[in-house]
Enzyme design. Structure first.
Site, PDB file in Angstrom:
ATOM      1  N   GLU A  56      51.470  39.657  22.486  1.00  0.00           N
ATOM      2  CA  GLU A  56      50.703  39.946  21.556  1.00  0.00           C
ATOM      3  C   GLU A  56      50.362  38.524  20.320  1.00  0.00           C
ATOM      4  O   GLU A  56      51.176  37.869  19.892  1.00  0.00           O
ATOM      5  CB  GLU A  56      51.655  40.481  20.753  1.00  0.00           C
ATOM      6  CG  GLU A  56      50.574  41.199  19.275  1.00  0.00           C
ATOM      7  CD  GLU A  56      51.719  41.933  18.075  1.00  0.00           C
ATOM      8  OE1 GLU A  56      51.214  43.132  17.496  1.00  0.00           O
ATOM      9  OE2 GLU A  56      52.686  42.052  18.157  1.00  0.00           O
ATOM     10  N   CYS A 104      48.531  45.253  13.260  1.00  0.00           N
ATOM     11  CA  CYS A 104      49.506  45.340  14.894  1.00  0.00           C
ATOM     12  C   CYS A 104      48.342  46.626  15.339  1.00  0.00           C
ATOM     13  O   CYS A 104      48.234  47.357  16.516  1.00  0.00           O
ATOM     14  CB  CYS A 104      51.056  46.544  14.050  1.00  0.00           C
ATOM     15  SG  CYS A 104      50.208  48.072  13.002  1.00  0.00           S
ATOM     16  N   LYS A 121      63.061  44.192   0.629  1.00  0.00           N
ATOM     17  CA  LYS A 121      62.340  43.202   1.169  1.00  0.00           C
ATOM     18  C   LYS A 121      61.693  42.796   2.214  1.00  0.00           C
ATOM     19  O   LYS A 121      60.937  43.037   2.298  1.00  0.00           O
ATOM     20  CB  LYS A 121      63.344  42.258   2.365  1.00  0.00           C
ATOM     21  CG  LYS A 121      63.980  40.844   2.198  1.00  0.00           C
ATOM     22  CD  LYS A 121      64.249  40.250   3.462  1.00  0.00           C
ATOM     23  CE  LYS A 121      63.042  40.285   4.505  1.00  0.00           C
ATOM     24  NZ  LYS A 121      62.383  39.188   4.189  1.00  0.00           N
ATOM     25  N   GLU A 143      58.858  36.412   2.736  1.00  0.00           N
ATOM     26  CA  GLU A 143      59.464  35.714   2.276  1.00  0.00           C
ATOM     27  C   GLU A 143      57.940  34.885   2.399  1.00  0.00           C
ATOM     28  O   GLU A 143      57.813  33.845   1.521  1.00  0.00           O
ATOM     29  CB  GLU A 143      60.249  34.843   2.748  1.00  0.00           C
ATOM     30  CG  GLU A 143      60.183  34.513   4.484  1.00  0.00           C
ATOM     31  CD  GLU A 143      60.299  35.379   5.026  1.00  0.00           C
ATOM     32  OE1 GLU A 143      60.174  35.122   6.573  1.00  0.00           O
ATOM     33  OE2 GLU A 143      61.233  36.476   4.314  1.00  0.00           O
ATOM     34  N   ARG A 144      56.847  35.392   3.237  1.00  0.00           N
ATOM     35  CA  ARG A 144      55.673  35.173   2.807  1.00  0.00           C
ATOM     36  C   ARG A 144      54.524  35.289   2.020  1.00  0.00           C
ATOM     37  O   ARG A 144      53.880  34.916   1.421  1.00  0.00           O
ATOM     38  CB  ARG A 144      54.626  34.983   4.091  1.00  0.00           C
ATOM     39  CG  ARG A 144      55.695  34.508   6.026  1.00  0.00           C
ATOM     40  CD  ARG A 144      54.823  34.382   6.932  1.00  0.00           C
ATOM     41  NE  ARG A 144      56.090  34.397   7.767  1.00  0.00           N
ATOM     42  CZ  ARG A 144      54.886  34.206   9.608  1.00  0.00           C
ATOM     43  NH1 ARG A 144      54.150  34.709   9.834  1.00  0.00           N
ATOM     44  NH2 ARG A 144      56.135  34.506  10.415  1.00  0.00           N
ATOM     45  N   PHE A 199      54.081  40.379   6.798  1.00  0.00           N
ATOM     46  CA  PHE A 199      53.658  39.930   6.227  1.00  0.00           C
ATOM     47  C   PHE A 199      52.116  39.718   6.317  1.00  0.00           C
ATOM     48  O   PHE A 199      51.442  39.862   4.831  1.00  0.00           O
ATOM     49  CB  PHE A 199      53.222  38.586   6.287  1.00  0.00           C
ATOM     50  CG  PHE A 199      53.071  38.089   7.715  1.00  0.00           C
ATOM     51  CD1 PHE A 199      50.963  37.942   7.332  1.00  0.00           C
ATOM     52  CD2 PHE A 199      53.300  38.048   8.649  1.00  0.00           C
ATOM     53  CE1 PHE A 199      50.164  37.238   8.711  1.00  0.00           C
ATOM     54  CE2 PHE A 199      52.614  37.662  10.028  1.00  0.00           C
ATOM     55  CZ  PHE A 199      51.179  37.568   9.901  1.00  0.00           C
TER      56      PHE A 199
END
Length: 560
Positions: free
Chosen positions: A441, A339, A231, A234-235, A207
């Site tokens: 994290e 990240c 893919k 979905e957010r 996301f």
């Protein structure tokens, strides 16, 4: 408020027209078409959402197959609601696609593969040139989609697009990277090497970079002759859909690029489908390790970039102002949802006294909706993310750390944002390496401060951490910088550079637990080309003399 003068292309007239600036809170421009798609697709390069106002209507997000957008048959609980993180107003619904729909997308990619593989590299390169130009033309449109669904500031969202665009630009140089080698290995005998595509490949995207991560895959996978199924998260799927639309306009044939939706079921479908030859993944360790293990066990090639805990070391001789500004930007940009965010600072020696200045400078950052002019960071992605971040901040206090700057409970002045997922910059000091706020994290706008008495102690502390995405040292000493470079165990090292992610002519080079298999298959650059291709060597013998052998040679060839 975010206002913008845009140039509106009047292609039929062959000229540029200027659209006057307007208040983003009072109005929004939506491109209306007969199709029923989400807000990101109901837009153009010059006509797109510029505010956090509630949408007049909310449509389901379509999937993309055979160069067309289609609505899934999914209903009810099979739909995932997507909200604007600044307001939590609904912006679209993402389907868990049905098995038949997923099968159809793979079939489309498989059908397109033979012809696409046999399309010349020069023809594929020309399409990539057009794709790059269209991304540039739709830059702000893509950024708008990211602000609406992911929550970034508009400036940061443009940076998201840019770093992906650079990968697409570099992919235009694929003919150079796809060249094979040839060697005359014996008289009249030569061996040639070729790089060929794998077939149907898939990418599972996170996301936090809705444009950049799809662009880590689309240009390289497609220009090397593969067909691709993506893919998106979905957010926030909107940017990936726009990229698919632009790829179609650039000339990608039907089936070369497909977009599917869903959660765990879709991931497992891609992992298990026998036609998928490779999987590219960016995301957290739990999902990434599962995808790497299962995909590899099923014979697929897998590259996976996972979690991180990136450290910055401040040495007493460094430029203090540069260090403070760099760390604040790298820790709190994108609300810490990177990240490569600098989430830990190691204060060495007397730099421990700089903490109050670090806190004061962090207080000056503007936390607001991404469309609001001057915003430095926006909300985090979901209420669940906000709750998790706040619980980790509380764990630090419970375990004996000091909350030097507490961003919990923050609310922007505008009441329209009262329901947003707000966490302001937070700084935690007096942290020990066994505390939860250090070992996990956080993935939010939280900076953890630890102390060390020397550079060697700081390096030892960092090397004990299981992650190895990136790190940075701030110093004026070339000798100290070189010692740090030689002894640190991280894939991406910055010297007075807070986020040392290399440009696409290199590659993303995290290591240890930040990358599955220690980083054996890395993204973009030459390693990206290598991931999406397989080598073939051909050894050929063309006798120069016109003779007919009197007797067959049945001994082992020596090729001498």
């Amino acid at each position: 408020m975010f206002q913008r003068v845009v140039q509106k292309s009047a292609r039929s007239a062959g000229r540029l027209q200027l659209q006057a600036p307007r208040s983003s809170r009072s109005s929004r421009t939506l491109h209306t078409t007969p199709r029923r798609c989400n807000a990101s697709l109901n837009s153009t390069a010059t006509s797109f959402i510029r505010s956090h106002d509630k949408l007049a209507s909310v449509e389901n997000t379509p999937y993309f197959i055979d160069n067309a957008f289609k609505q899934s048959a999914a209903t009810g609980a099979q739909l995932v609601d997507v909200h604007d993180p600044a307001t939590n107003e609904l912006v679209t619904r993402v389907p868990q696609m049905t098995r038949d729909e997923l099968e159809a997308t793979i079939a489309s990619a498989a059908k397109a593969y033979p012809a696409w593989k046999n399309t010349s590299i020069m023809a594929r390169q020309q399409i990539m040139f057009k794709f790059v130009a269209l991304i540039r033309e739709n830059w702000d449109r893509l950024a708008s989609s990211i602000v609406l669904e992911q929550g970034k500031t508009f400036a940061d969202a443009r940076g998201d697009v840019l770093r992906g665009l650079q990968v697409a630009e570099a992919a235009c140089g694929a003919p150079e990277l796809l060249k094979g080698e040839v060697l005359e290995v014996a008289k009249d005998m030569e061996t040639r090497s070729y790089r060929e595509p794998l077939g149907v490949v898939a990418a599972i995207c996170p996301f936090n970079f809705p444009a950049m991560i799809p662009l880590w895959s689309i240009p390289i996978a497609c220009v090397t002759g593969n067909t691709l199924v993506i893919k998106p998260s979905e957010r926030d799927p909107g940017a990936a859909l726009i990229l698919a639309e632009l790829a179609r306009e650039a000339g990608l044939p039907d089936g070369v690029l497909n977009i599917v939706h869903g959660t765990h079921d879709t991931v497992n479908f891609l992992l298990e489908h026998e036609d998928i030859k490779a999987i590219s993944f960016v995301g957290g360790n739990k999902a990434g390790e599962y995808i790497f293990s299962k995909g590899s066990a099923l014979g697929k090639r897998v590259q996976a970039n996972l979690g991180a805990k990136n450290h910055a070391v401040a040495l007493p001789d460094c430029d203090k102002n540069h260090f403070i500004n760099s760390v604040i930007g790298a820790a709190f940009g994108a609300a810490g949802q990177r990240c490569m965010a600098l989430s830990v600072v190691v204060l060495v020696g007397e730099t421990q006294s700089w903490l109050p200045e670090l806190v004061e400078a962090s207080k000056k950052l503007s936390v607001n909706g991404g469309f609001i002019e001057g915003s430095d960071l926006g909300p985090v992605i979901t209420p669940h993310s906000k709750a998790r971040i706040e619980s980790l901040i509380q764990s630090a206090a419970d375990e004996g750390a000091t909350i030097a700057l507490d961003g919990r409970g923050f609310k922007p002045a505008d009441p329209a944002f009262a329901a947003g997922n707000w966490v302001a910059p937070t700084i935690i000091s007096d942290v020990k390496t066994d505390m939860t706020c250090y070992t996990e994290e956080i993935f939010g706008p939280v900076l953890v401060c630890v102390q060390a008495d020397s550079l060697d102690e700081a390096v030892e502390l960092i090397n004990r951490n299981p992650y190895g995405n990136g790190t940075a040292v701030f110093t004026r000493s070339g000798a100290a910088a070189e010692r740090f470079r030689r002894t640190i165990e991280a894939g991406q090292v910055g010297i007075n550079v807070p986020i040392p992610v290399p440009l696409p002519m290199f590659s993303f080079t995290g290591n240890k637990k930040s990358v599955a298999a220690g980083g054996a298959s890395t993204f973009y650059g030459r390693p990206g080309i290598n991931f999406y291709t397989q080598q073939k060597t051909v050894t050929a013998l063309w006798k120069s003399e016109d003779v007919v052998a009197k007797k067959a040679d049945v001994s082992m060839p020596t090729q001498s």
